[in-house]
Design a protein around this motif. Structure first.
Motif, PDB file in Angstrom:
ATOM      1  N   GLU A 109     -35.015 -14.631   2.205  1.00 29.52           N
ATOM      2  CA  GLU A 109     -34.172 -14.454   3.390  1.00 29.52           C
ATOM      3  C   GLU A 109     -32.735 -14.152   2.988  1.00 29.52           C
ATOM      4  N   VAL A 110     -32.134 -13.224   3.727  1.00 25.92           N
ATOM      5  CA  VAL A 110     -30.719 -12.887   3.541  1.00 25.92           C
ATOM      6  C   VAL A 110     -30.023 -13.151   4.869  1.00 25.92           C
ATOM      7  N   PHE A 111     -28.978 -14.004   4.821  1.00 26.16           N
ATOM      8  CA  PHE A 111     -28.221 -14.325   6.039  1.00 26.16           C
ATOM      9  C   PHE A 111     -27.213 -13.204   6.307  1.00 26.16           C
ATOM     10  N   THR A 112     -27.277 -12.623   7.513  1.00 24.12           N
ATOM     11  CA  THR A 112     -26.379 -11.504   7.835  1.00 24.12           C
ATOM     12  C   THR A 112     -25.772 -11.688   9.223  1.00 24.12           C
ATOM     13  N   GLU A 113     -24.668 -10.945   9.443  1.00 24.51           N
ATOM     14  CA  GLU A 113     -24.051 -10.840  10.767  1.00 24.51           C
ATOM     15  C   GLU A 113     -24.094  -9.360  11.156  1.00 24.51           C
ATOM     16  N   VAL A 114     -24.672  -9.057  12.336  1.00 24.73           N
ATOM     17  CA  VAL A 114     -24.909  -7.677  12.753  1.00 24.73           C
ATOM     18  C   VAL A 114     -24.063  -7.349  13.977  1.00 24.73           C
ATOM     19  N   LEU A 115     -23.415  -6.159  13.928  1.00 22.25           N
ATOM     20  CA  LEU A 115     -22.652  -5.633  15.061  1.00 22.25           C
ATOM     21  C   LEU A 115     -23.224  -4.261  15.385  1.00 22.25           C
TER      22      LEU A 115
ATOM     23  N   ASN B  91     -36.628  -7.482  19.363  1.00 25.01           N
ATOM     24  CA  ASN B  91     -36.837  -7.012  20.738  1.00 25.01           C
ATOM     25  C   ASN B  91     -35.636  -7.345  21.618  1.00 25.01           C
ATOM     26  N   GLU B  92     -35.054  -8.537  21.433  1.00 27.89           N
ATOM     27  CA  GLU B  92     -33.951  -8.982  22.284  1.00 27.89           C
ATOM     28  C   GLU B  92     -32.660  -8.213  21.985  1.00 27.89           C
ATOM     29  N   TYR B  93     -32.362  -7.978  20.709  1.00 26.49           N
ATOM     30  CA  TYR B  93     -31.057  -7.433  20.342  1.00 26.49           C
ATOM     31  C   TYR B  93     -31.056  -5.908  20.249  1.00 26.49           C
ATOM     32  N   PHE B  94     -32.174  -5.330  19.761  1.00 28.52           N
ATOM     33  CA  PHE B  94     -32.196  -3.887  19.526  1.00 28.52           C
ATOM     34  C   PHE B  94     -32.875  -3.094  20.638  1.00 28.52           C
ATOM     35  N   LEU B  95     -33.819  -3.694  21.370  1.00 25.60           N
ATOM     36  CA  LEU B  95     -34.577  -2.936  22.367  1.00 25.60           C
ATOM     37  C   LEU B  95     -34.261  -3.310  23.809  1.00 25.60           C
ATOM     38  N   ASN B  96     -33.565  -4.431  24.035  1.00 24.83           N
ATOM     39  CA  ASN B  96     -33.288  -4.893  25.390  1.00 24.83           C
ATOM     40  C   ASN B  96     -32.231  -3.998  26.043  1.00 24.83           C
ATOM     41  N   GLU B  97     -32.635  -3.211  27.046  1.00 23.26           N
ATOM     42  CA  GLU B  97     -31.708  -2.297  27.724  1.00 23.26           C
ATOM     43  C   GLU B  97     -31.105  -2.900  28.983  1.00 23.26           C
ATOM     44  N   LYS B  98     -31.626  -4.054  29.396  1.00 30.71           N
ATOM     45  CA  LYS B  98     -31.100  -4.690  30.605  1.00 30.71           C
ATOM     46  C   LYS B  98     -29.720  -5.284  30.353  1.00 30.71           C
ATOM     47  N   GLU B  99     -29.495  -5.798  29.153  1.00 35.64           N
ATOM     48  CA  GLU B  99     -28.201  -6.389  28.805  1.00 35.64           C
ATOM     49  C   GLU B  99     -27.521  -5.514  27.759  1.00 35.64           C
ATOM     50  N   ASN B 100     -26.249  -5.252  27.941  1.00 36.19           N
ATOM     51  CA  ASN B 100     -25.495  -4.446  26.991  1.00 36.19           C
ATOM     52  C   ASN B 100     -25.086  -5.315  25.803  1.00 36.19           C
ATOM     53  N   LYS B 101     -25.695  -5.055  24.618  1.00 41.25           N
ATOM     54  CA  LYS B 101     -25.407  -5.837  23.414  1.00 41.25           C
ATOM     55  C   LYS B 101     -24.395  -5.155  22.499  1.00 41.25           C
ATOM     56  N   ASP B 102     -23.835  -4.007  22.948  1.00 40.27           N
ATOM     57  CA  ASP B 102     -22.895  -3.282  22.099  1.00 40.27           C
ATOM     58  C   ASP B 102     -21.667  -4.134  21.797  1.00 40.27           C
ATOM     59  N   PHE B 103     -21.240  -4.055  20.536  1.00 37.10           N
ATOM     60  CA  PHE B 103     -20.057  -4.773  20.041  1.00 37.10           C
ATOM     61  C   PHE B 103     -20.157  -6.280  20.238  1.00 37.10           C
ATOM     62  N   PHE B 104     -21.420  -6.780  20.287  1.00 38.68           N
ATOM     63  CA  PHE B 104     -21.638  -8.229  20.407  1.00 38.68           C
ATOM     64  C   PHE B 104     -22.287  -8.724  19.100  1.00 38.68           C
ATOM     65  N   PRO B 105     -21.497  -9.372  18.225  1.00 47.61           N
ATOM     66  CA  PRO B 105     -22.039  -9.754  16.908  1.00 47.61           C
ATOM     67  C   PRO B 105     -23.087 -10.885  17.038  1.00 47.61           C
ATOM     68  N   ILE B 106     -24.072 -10.827  16.166  1.00 47.87           N
ATOM     69  CA  ILE B 106     -25.126 -11.845  16.153  1.00 47.87           C
ATOM     70  C   ILE B 106     -25.562 -12.088  14.701  1.00 47.87           C
ATOM     71  N   ARG B 107     -25.925 -13.346  14.416  1.00 47.51           N
ATOM     72  CA  ARG B 107     -26.425 -13.684  13.074  1.00 47.51           C
ATOM     73  C   ARG B 107     -27.949 -13.511  13.031  1.00 47.51           C
ATOM     74  N   ILE B 108     -28.385 -12.738  12.078  1.00 46.35           N
ATOM     75  CA  ILE B 108     -29.825 -12.449  11.920  1.00 46.35           C
ATOM     76  C   ILE B 108     -30.225 -12.672  10.461  1.00 46.35           C
ATOM     77  N   ASN B 109     -31.368 -13.323  10.266  1.00 44.90           N
ATOM     78  CA  ASN B 109     -31.909 -13.508   8.915  1.00 44.90           C
ATOM     79  C   ASN B 109     -32.859 -12.351   8.603  1.00 44.90           C
ATOM     80  N   LEU B 110     -32.472 -11.551   7.606  1.00 44.90           N
ATOM     81  CA  LEU B 110     -33.316 -10.437   7.175  1.00 44.90           C
ATOM     82  C   LEU B 110     -34.177 -10.860   5.985  1.00 44.90           C
ATOM     83  N   ARG B 111     -35.365 -10.252   5.863  1.00 43.32           N
ATOM     84  CA  ARG B 111     -36.232 -10.484   4.693  1.00 43.32           C
ATOM     85  C   ARG B 111     -36.106  -9.300   3.755  1.00 43.32           C
TER      86      ARG B 111
END
Length: 786
Positions: free
Chosen positions: A364-370, A338-358
């Motif tokens: 768990e798979v450790f990933t970095e998402v841009l 919700n915070e990284y993909f759906l939050n329209e109040k803050e521009n998250k474009d080109f802001f890398p973040i570490r996310i654990n995918l299942r």
């Protein structure tokens, strides 16, 4: 429409009729059932009164009648005029007359009818008293009895009231002939009968009340059921009318849609051209994305996948068909999504973040998402590039763990060096200090002995510290090897008991040893030195950290499948250990609390050494503990099969270790009593006597058979398997000259005579005293060695 409504109404009337008939039938069944219950209750009551009359009559017949005072209600019975003693006068002048059973029963029934309404009547076809004449129903019953019937039951009216009438025959018995023999009756003849008439008014009243209640309840149930059916009928009718209205509306809409469809066909041709152009662009994008090492996905504003390249499918383990049926939130934490993909109040474009995918397997798979928001067909689509950084994360975690371990190791080494300095300096100071004091002149013998004891104890402490350091060093370099031999486990534990007993007494602790087997049975194959060292370490800690209460050690036998295990335990009431420290305390230099070494000393190596040596013995060590309540340490190992018998091994052990000692056998099933007797013999003669232990009479016989050198036998008279008398008799046959002493709680003259007859030399009451033991030694042991 009217037909459908009529069919609903018809169905409702059928169900309503069935419901009404069902409840009427239910009431009819209950009516019959309760009527039968009322009738059965009346019959049971009639039989009870009949049995009561028979019992009273039999009792009176048994006693030949009863005498009662003569009055107007009870005049002399003319039918008994042939009996000489019908009327008598008591010494006080009171006149009595004899009542036979029939006379007594008639009066009893008259009283019962007067007070309770239940009528009883004794009658016969051969009458002595005309008033006992049977009525028409009773006469018919008497005739039926002659045909073989045993009971007649019927319903009739008496004085306009309903009565249940029951009659059973009276059979002539021997006691009846006193009054009726002159009528020609013999034993076994049917002499008449007793009829019981039960008024049915109360029974019918309960019957009508019960059925009235049932009727009211069923009326209520019928009413609510009918109400529910009417409500259901109304609902179904309304539902059908709404359905019909919706169908009419749909027909109108279908016409409108047909018109619109023609317009859409025109627009469709225009869309085909646009779609073709988009498809070409999409093919170019897929061609590039499919060759990418990193995972690439497109997702819409609802979180569903629009596109996923092969690298992403490989990363999460889903097929291309499966991935389009799930959302991004199914693969990660809902809040992060919700915070990284759906939050329209803050521009998250080109802001890398570490996310654990299942992935599909739940791992768990450790990933970095841009991510980046793009517009496709006037719709917002999120383009995300995902890189697998699992290996990088693992390396980072390994570095953190290595750092923590190094810091912990450095801290432990610092504490170890501090403790080692303390453990070496403390005894050294004692040795040096009291050595100087010993050099002073004019010291009393008492002080000299005290200083020498202090120097010895300091030397032992220093030696223990050095031995621990050497042992842990040898264990680390694997320079300690397994050396198996045959030992007596009881002897090993007894040596440790002797070693720690004084220290425990000095701390005012109760000190116990519990053995599950006799000396004869406790022969095992193991590494004696390592086993003794482990138990010694556990006992050292138990005594050291217990300030009040007790320390107990010993062993039990466990069975698992077809294997047997010995479980040695050391139990104390000391300071205890927190549950989160159960594993940590077995690590090197670790003590539960940092300041323990300051108060109690030690390097924190004892349990580490014990655990490492347990591994060499293929044994397991674990504990149970509660803080400030105490601890129990367990050492469990499998009993190895040995080709040699226990008997031969015991003989070898005795001859090798205690060849010159005088052997005395004590047969005692109570462990405490045995230890007491053992201490009496070894207190002043530790190097002279070897005390063997048998737990029952059979073991005593086996040991006497195998060991020739036994010089004295003490037998408890009360033992399992074989008692003292049986054991003494068998031992006397094997060794006629062997002295056998009996022990018992209470010795009377009979017990003493029995003991002498069964081969005992003497008998003593428990507990034995040191004077008695010295007397035995002087009388039975010393003459053999003079």
């Amino acid at each position: 429409m009217i037909k459908v409504i009529n069919s609903y109404r018809k169905f409702y009337l059928i169900v309503f009729s069935f419901w009404t008939l069902f409840l009427i039938g239910l009431f009819f069944i209950e009516y019959i059932k309760t009527k039968e219950e009322a009738q059965n209750l009346a019959i049971t009551e009639a039989r009870a009164h009949f049995n009561k009359d028979i019992a009273l009559r039999s009792w009176v017949s048994l006693h030949g009648g009863i005498y009662v005072p003569i009055d107007s209600a009870t005049p002399p019975n003319p039918a008994l005029s042939q009996i000489p003693e019908r009327d008598i006068i008591t010494p006080s002048g009171k006149k009595l007359t004899l009542m036979n059973p029939a006379y007594m029963l008639r009066q009893m029934n008259e009283f019962f009818s007067k007070y309770y309404g239940i009528q009883g009547h004794i009658t016969s076809k051969k009458l002595i008293r005309l008033a006992n004449k049977p009525d028409k129903w009773e006469l018919n019953a008497l005739n039926e009895f002659e045909k073989g019937k045993k009971e007649i039951i019927n319903y009739s009216k008496i004085n306009g009231q309903d009565y249940l009438r029951l009659m059973q025959p009276l059979i002539t018995e021997k006691s009846c002939l006193k009054c009726h023999e002159h009528q020609g009756y013999k034993v076994g003849d049917i002499r008449g009968g007793i009829s019981i008439s039960i008024p049915m008014k109360s029974h019918w009243l309960r019957f009508y009340e019960h059925n009235f209640r049932n009727f009211i309840v069923l009326i209520i149930i019928w009413f609510f059921g009918a109400l529910g059916l009417a409500f259901t009928y109304k609902k179904l009718k309304i539902s059908w009318l709404k359905k019909r209205e919706i169908e009419d509306n749909l027909k109108i809409q279908n016409k409108e849609y047909s018109t619109l469809n023609e317009e859409y066909l025109t627009l469709n041709e225009e869309l085909k051209y646009s779609i073709q152009k988009i498809a070409e662009s999409e093919e170019k994008f897929k061609a590039i994305a499919n060759q990418s090492i990193d995972a690439i996905i497109l997702s819409n504003d609802l979180g569903y996948f629009v596109y996923a390249n092969p690298a992403f499918l490989k990363l999460v383990g889903y097929s291309e068909e499966e991935i389009y049926s799930i959302k991004i939130s199914d693969l990660t934490n809902e809040n992060i999504y919700n915070e990284y993909f759906l939050n329209e109040k803050e521009n998250k474009d080109f802001f890398p973040i570490r996310i654990n995918l299942r992935n599909k397997n739940g791992n768990e798979v450790f990933t970095e998402v841009l991510r980046n928001t793009i517009i496709i067909d006037n719709k917002k689509v999120i383009l995300s590039t995902i890189r697998d950084i699992s290996e990088q994360i693992h390396k980072e975690q390994e570095l953190i763990l290595a750092k923590e371990k190094a810091e912990k190791s450095d801290k432990l080494k610092t504490e170890f060096i501090h403790n080692l300095s303390h453990e070496i300096r403390t005894p050294l100071n004692g040795i040096l200090g009291f050595s100087d004091l010993l050099s002073k002149p004019n010291l009393s013998t008492e002080k000299q002995n005290l200083y020498i004891d202090i120097i010895k104890n300091s030397g032992k402490l220093l030696l223990r510290t050095i031995n621990d350091i050497l042992e842990i060093s040898q264990l680390e370099t694997q320079q300690i090897f397994y050396s198996e031999k045959t030992i007596c486990l009881n002897y090993l534990l007894l040596d440790l008991f002797t070693e720690f007993e004084t220290e425990a007494k000095n701390k005012k602790l109760s000190f116990y040893l519990q053995k599950a087997l006799s000396d004869y049975e406790s022969i095992i194959l193991t590494d004696e030195a390592k086993l003794k060292s482990i138990v010694k370490k556990l006992l050292e800690n138990a005594v050291k950290f217990t300030h009040s209460g007790f320390v107990e050690f010993g062993y039990t036998i466990l069975k698992e499948n077809k294997n047997y295990f010995i479980q040695i335990y050391v139990k104390d009431t000391g300071i205890g250990i927190k549950e989160n420290m159960y594993n940590a305390i077995f690590e090197r230099f670790v003590q539960e609390e940092a300041d323990i070494s300051l108060h109690s000393g030690g390097l924190g190596l004892g349990l580490t050494i014990a655990k490492e040596k347990a591994k060499i013995l293929n044994a397991k060590i674990h504990l149970e503990s509660s803080k400030n309540k105490g601890s129990t340490f367990y050492l469990t190992f499998k009993i190895k099969n040995n080709e040699l018998t226990y008997k031969n091994e015991l003989l070898k052990l005795l001859s090798a270790k205690n060849f010159n000692k005088i052997k005395i056998l004590v047969a005692e099933d109570e462990e405490t009593n045995f230890l007491y007797i053992e201490s009496l013999f070894t207190e002043d003669y530790a190097d002279t006597f070897l005390i063997l232990h048998a737990r029952n009479g059979k073991e005593a016989i086996d040991i006497c058979t195998e060991i020739v050198e036994i010089k004295l036998v003490l037998l408890d008279l009360e033992m399992p398997v074989l008692n003292g008398f049986q054991a003494a008799k068998a031992i006397r046959e094997i060794k006629p000259d062997l002295p056998i002493i009996a022990q018992t709680i209470y010795a009377d003259t009979f017990e003493m005579e029995k003991a002498h007859k069964n081969g005992f030399n003497e008998i003593y009451t428990k507990p034995l005293t040191d004077i008695v033991v010295k007397k035995m030694i002087e009388k039975y042991i010393n003459p053999q060695h003079r």
